[in-house]
Design a protein around this motif. Structure first.
Motif, short mmCIF file in Angstrom:
data_model
loop_
_atom_site.label_atom_id
_atom_site.label_comp_id
_atom_site.label_asym_id
_atom_site.label_seq_id
_atom_site.Cartn_x
_atom_site.Cartn_y
_atom_site.Cartn_z
N PRO A 93 0.80 -1.18 -0.15
CA PRO A 93 0.05 -0.10 -0.15
C PRO A 93 0.85 1.46 0.14
N LYS A 94 2.04 1.32 0.59
CA LYS A 94 2.66 2.44 0.78
C LYS A 94 3.20 2.77 -0.57
N TRP A 95 3.70 1.71 -1.26
CA TRP A 95 4.31 1.98 -2.44
C TRP A 95 3.24 2.76 -3.59
N ILE A 96 2.30 1.85 -3.39
CA ILE A 96 1.01 2.30 -4.24
C ILE A 96 0.69 3.61 -4.01
N TRP A 97 0.62 4.12 -2.80
CA TRP A 97 0.27 5.51 -2.61
C TRP A 97 1.40 6.32 -2.91
N CYS A 98 2.56 6.10 -2.89
CA CYS A 98 3.58 7.18 -3.19
C CYS A 98 3.63 7.13 -4.65
N TYR A 99 3.43 5.96 -5.61
CA TYR A 99 3.40 5.89 -6.91
C TYR A 99 2.30 7.00 -7.42
N TYR A 100 0.87 6.78 -6.97
CA TYR A 100 -0.01 7.48 -7.44
C TYR A 100 -0.02 9.12 -7.23
N GLY A 101 0.59 9.29 -5.63
CA GLY A 101 0.79 10.50 -5.37
C GLY A 101 1.99 11.32 -6.14
N THR A 102 2.85 10.39 -6.55
CA THR A 102 3.70 11.26 -7.50
C THR A 102 3.27 11.59 -8.93
N VAL A 103 2.87 10.62 -9.39
CA VAL A 103 2.21 10.56 -10.64
C VAL A 103 1.04 11.52 -10.96
N LEU A 104 0.18 11.54 -10.04
CA LEU A 104 -1.04 12.06 -9.93
C LEU A 104 -1.42 13.37 -9.27
N GLY A 105 -0.37 13.52 -8.28
CA GLY A 105 -0.26 14.69 -7.21
C GLY A 105 -0.92 14.32 -6.12
N PRO A 106 -0.36 14.84 -4.87
CA PRO A 106 -0.78 14.31 -3.42
C PRO A 106 -2.16 14.44 -3.00
N ARG A 107 -3.03 15.29 -3.88
CA ARG A 107 -4.45 15.31 -3.39
C ARG A 107 -5.47 14.55 -4.44
N ALA A 108 -4.80 14.02 -5.39
CA ALA A 108 -5.58 13.19 -6.27
C ALA A 108 -6.31 12.11 -5.62
N HIS A 109 -6.09 11.48 -4.49
CA HIS A 109 -6.61 10.40 -4.06
C HIS A 109 -8.18 10.93 -3.69
N ALA A 110 -8.51 12.07 -3.57
CA ALA A 110 -9.76 12.34 -3.09
C ALA A 110 -10.22 13.69 -3.72
#
Length: 140
Positions: A93-110
């Protein structure tokens, strides 16, 4: 980039995954290019011309892409304490979180806020660079 919020929410049907999927689609789509895999309305009734027959392996493309993401989001990956490089575990989960946070931006999860993430141009450039670094595969 915070690695903890949402890590527990990465289940198969989570809202976080829905936001990431929507933002990833927005990343690889622009008003002028359309989807990477579709033709724009303005291209209808036109023919396609093959311009390249070069192929590279998915493994090499993936490695090049993931390494670029890990370099770009180094602080997140190092803070999260995840293994990077050829022995990375992309299921954590932490690698996935960092991957998407890097590629999409830190607020793109919500939200649709991709501030701080990669641009469509950079995403495409990284994939195009893989063709300069990966060995060619000859298809028959």
């Amino acid at each position: 980039m915070d690695t903890e919020p949402g890590c527990q929410e990465l289940g198969r049907d989570s809202e976080v995954n829905e936001w990431w999927a929507a933002n990833l689609l927005r990343l690889v789509t622009t008003p002028t290019t359309g989807f990477w895999f579709s033709m724009l309305k303005s291209g209808e009734n036109h023919t396609w011309r093959q311009t390249s027959t070069e192929s590279i392996t998915k493994n090499c493309t993936d490695e090049y892409h993931f390494a670029a993401v890990e370099r770009s989001g180094g602080d997140c990956f190092s803070t999260a304490g995840v293994i990077i490089g050829p022995h990375r575990d992309r299921q954590t989960p932490k690698w996935i979180w960092c991957y998407y946070g890097t590629v999409l931006g830190p607020r793109a999860h919500a939200s649709f806020d991709r501030t701080g993430g990669w641009t469509t141009q950079h995403f495409g450039d990284v994939l195009a660079e893989a063709f300069q670094h990966c060995p060619r595969v000859h298809l028959s």
